[in-house]
Design a protein around this motif. Structure first.
Motif, mmCIF file in Angstrom:
data_model
loop_
_atom_site.group_PDB
_atom_site.id
_atom_site.type_symbol
_atom_site.label_atom_id
_atom_site.label_comp_id
_atom_site.label_asym_id
_atom_site.label_seq_id
_atom_site.Cartn_x
_atom_site.Cartn_y
_atom_site.Cartn_z
ATOM 1 N N GLN A 86 91.664 44.378 35.377
ATOM 2 C CA GLN A 86 92.272 45.636 34.928
ATOM 3 C C GLN A 86 93.183 45.378 33.720
ATOM 4 O O GLN A 86 93.112 46.100 32.714
ATOM 5 N N ALA A 87 93.977 44.308 33.843
ATOM 6 C CA ALA A 87 94.856 43.954 32.713
ATOM 7 C C ALA A 87 94.013 43.615 31.478
ATOM 8 O O ALA A 87 94.362 43.973 30.349
ATOM 9 N N ALA A 88 92.887 42.938 31.703
ATOM 10 C CA ALA A 88 92.017 42.575 30.573
ATOM 11 C C ALA A 88 91.447 43.837 29.932
ATOM 12 O O ALA A 88 91.450 43.978 28.693
ATOM 13 N N THR A 89 90.982 44.765 30.760
ATOM 14 C CA THR A 89 90.412 46.006 30.224
ATOM 15 C C THR A 89 91.467 46.749 29.414
ATOM 16 O O THR A 89 91.184 47.229 28.298
ATOM 17 N N GLN A 90 92.689 46.835 29.969
ATOM 18 C CA GLN A 90 93.767 47.536 29.246
ATOM 19 C C GLN A 90 94.012 46.924 27.875
ATOM 20 O O GLN A 90 94.395 47.600 26.930
ATOM 21 N N ARG A 91 93.791 45.618 27.778
ATOM 22 C CA ARG A 91 94.043 44.929 26.500
ATOM 23 C C ARG A 91 92.773 44.825 25.648
ATOM 24 O O ARG A 91 92.759 44.132 24.631
ATOM 25 N N GLY A 92 91.682 45.433 26.136
ATOM 26 C CA GLY A 92 90.428 45.411 25.375
ATOM 27 C C GLY A 92 89.731 44.055 25.390
ATOM 28 O O GLY A 92 88.954 43.739 24.486
ATOM 29 N N ILE A 93 90.021 43.260 26.422
ATOM 30 C CA ILE A 93 89.423 41.908 26.469
ATOM 31 C C ILE A 93 88.277 41.895 27.485
ATOM 32 O O ILE A 93 88.496 42.110 28.678
ATOM 33 N N PRO A 94 87.048 41.642 27.032
ATOM 34 C CA PRO A 94 85.952 41.537 28.000
ATOM 35 C C PRO A 94 86.045 40.242 28.816
ATOM 36 O O PRO A 94 86.494 39.214 28.312
ATOM 37 N N VAL A 95 85.628 40.344 30.078
ATOM 38 C CA VAL A 95 85.652 39.194 30.984
ATOM 39 C C VAL A 95 84.204 38.867 31.360
ATOM 40 O O VAL A 95 83.484 39.725 31.873
ATOM 41 N N GLY A 96 83.810 37.629 31.092
ATOM 42 C CA GLY A 96 82.444 37.227 31.440
ATOM 43 C C GLY A 96 82.387 36.569 32.803
ATOM 44 O O GLY A 96 83.369 35.973 33.271
ATOM 45 N N HIS A 97 81.249 36.686 33.473
ATOM 46 C CA HIS A 97 81.009 35.931 34.705
ATOM 47 C C HIS A 97 79.529 35.541 34.752
ATOM 48 O O HIS A 97 78.787 35.838 33.812
ATOM 49 N N THR A 98 79.111 34.866 35.831
ATOM 50 C CA THR A 98 77.775 34.239 35.802
ATOM 51 C C THR A 98 76.911 34.638 37.007
ATOM 52 O O THR A 98 76.534 33.783 37.804
ATOM 53 N N PRO A 99 76.592 35.914 37.120
ATOM 54 C CA PRO A 99 75.778 36.324 38.269
ATOM 55 C C PRO A 99 74.317 35.902 38.099
ATOM 56 O O PRO A 99 73.863 35.642 36.991
ATOM 57 N N GLY A 100 73.603 35.849 39.202
ATOM 58 C CA GLY A 100 72.159 35.606 39.146
ATOM 59 C C GLY A 100 71.808 34.135 39.210
ATOM 60 O O GLY A 100 71.149 33.694 40.151
ATOM 61 N N ALA A 101 72.330 33.355 38.269
ATOM 62 C CA ALA A 101 71.895 31.953 38.155
ATOM 63 C C ALA A 101 72.193 31.149 39.417
ATOM 64 O O ALA A 101 71.487 30.192 39.728
ATOM 65 N N LEU A 102 73.256 31.525 40.138
ATOM 66 C CA LEU A 102 73.626 30.695 41.285
ATOM 67 C C LEU A 102 73.203 31.291 42.625
ATOM 68 O O LEU A 102 73.500 30.744 43.685
ATOM 69 N N THR A 103 72.466 32.398 42.584
ATOM 70 C CA THR A 103 72.123 33.099 43.819
ATOM 71 C C THR A 103 71.383 32.206 44.820
ATOM 72 O O THR A 103 71.795 32.073 45.980
#
Ligand code: GLV
Length: 325
Positions: A86-103
């Motif tokens: 939420q803090a990142a969104t408020q500051r306009g900072i995208p947050v990456g993560h790694t779904p799928g590859a580790l399923t």
């Protein structure tokens, strides 16, 4: 030539990922085995445009505010409860993560924990190494059958579905609460209320992200609803389970066994009473740790990082609201 963007990588990650980042960035890597202490993290992020973080790094508003040039936070994990999105969104900072590859790798490990708990493999191994194996014992280390048992899945998302697929190969009945009803139909998994899943499962596997509403989802009351022969498997996040209540339940026979890849806190302190129990198997948060998968998620994290630095949409963004869509 334009200066390369500066990034901070909070630990040594598989080389393929680092190599990809080095091609485009000026990189500082925290080379310790332990996460950077808070003051180091604050100092290191101050001048950078990108951070590649791990799930053991708390990236909150305070960290974001000492980094006025920060354009992207890329977490090398599918979970991102360590980041204040939420803090990142408020500051306009995208947050990456790694779904799928580790399923699939994570599902393999959840199933390995299930099997190890059912057949008491870590106890058996300790028994042999302690020199206790004197003869073939008619009742030695009797465990529980997996085939024909009921597997309850809390959270039939990507990983939950992959666990359900494995369970089918073992002739298990699969029930679930939360997640994809469409996938459930394809997998032959039956929808149940949360209470019904607790009451009917021989094995209960948790696959829900950690959110305020899932913290201590498995508490004393939930554990009381489970079968005394049941096994709890947690490859999600430690705080989804109330660990004190779990200790009481395992020590008093409310449930039979727990197999945990995640604890609260991590690492689990050596004086935690769970470590005194034979009916509790604990691994150090390694469910996604195969060479191939960790390499692949390092590359995904690198791609997210580079996209953010170039102002492109992250291939896997945990806070898409940042794009105002
Ligand atoms: C591991 O726990 C992950 O979230 O990738």
């Amino acid at each position: 030539m334009l200066a390369k963007p500066k990034v901070f990588v909070t630990r040594v990650i598989p080389e393929a990922g680092l190599e990809r980042i080095r091609q485009a960035c000026e990189v500082r890597v925290w080379e310790d085995e332990l996460p950077p202490p808070r003051d180091v993290l604050r100092r290191e992020v101050a001048g950078v445009e990108g951070v590649l973080s791990l799930l053991s790094d708390q990236i909150d508003a305070e960290i974001m505010d000492v980094a006025p040039n920060l354009k992207v936070i890329s977490n090398m994990a599918v979970g991102f409860d360590n980041i204040d999105t939420q803090a990142a969104t408020q500051r306009g900072i995208p947050v990456g993560h790694t779904p799928g590859a580790l399923t699939e790798t994570t599902a393999d490990f959840a199933f390995a924990l299930l099997m190890a708990a059912a057949r008491r493999i870590s106890e058996a191994e300790r028994y042999v190494r302690a020199g206790q194996w004197k003869t073939w014992g008619p009742m030695l280390l009797m465990g529980q059958d997996i085939y024909g048992a009921t597997l309850g899945i809390i959270g039939l998302g990507r990983i939950g579905q992959a666990v359900a697929r494995r369970a089918r190969g073992f002739d298990m009945r699969v029930i679930y609460n939360g997640g994809s009803d469409k996938a459930a139909r394809e997998l032959g998994a039956e929808a149940r209320s949360f209470e019904e899943v607790l009451a009917e499962s021989d094995f209960l596997s948790l696959h829900t992200p950690l959110k305020p509403e899932t913290r201590h989802l498995i508490d004393a009351e939930a554990l009381r609803k489970m079968k005394p022969t049941s096994v709890l498997i947690n490859t999600a996040r430690g705080p989804v389970v109330d660990q004190r209540a779990l200790y009481e339940a395992l020590a008093s026979g409310t449930i039979a066994y727990a197999a945990l890849d995640v604890t609260d806190p991590e690492p689990i302190p050596l004086d935690d009473p769970l470590l005194t129990l034979d009916n509790c198997l604990i691994a150090p948060h390694i469910a996604s740790s195969s060479v191939r998968t960790r390499t692949q998620i390092a590359l995904m994290a690198a791609e997210n990082l580079l996209a953010g630095l170039e102002g492109r949409r992250l291939p896997h963004c945990a806070n898409p609201l940042v794009y105002n869509e």
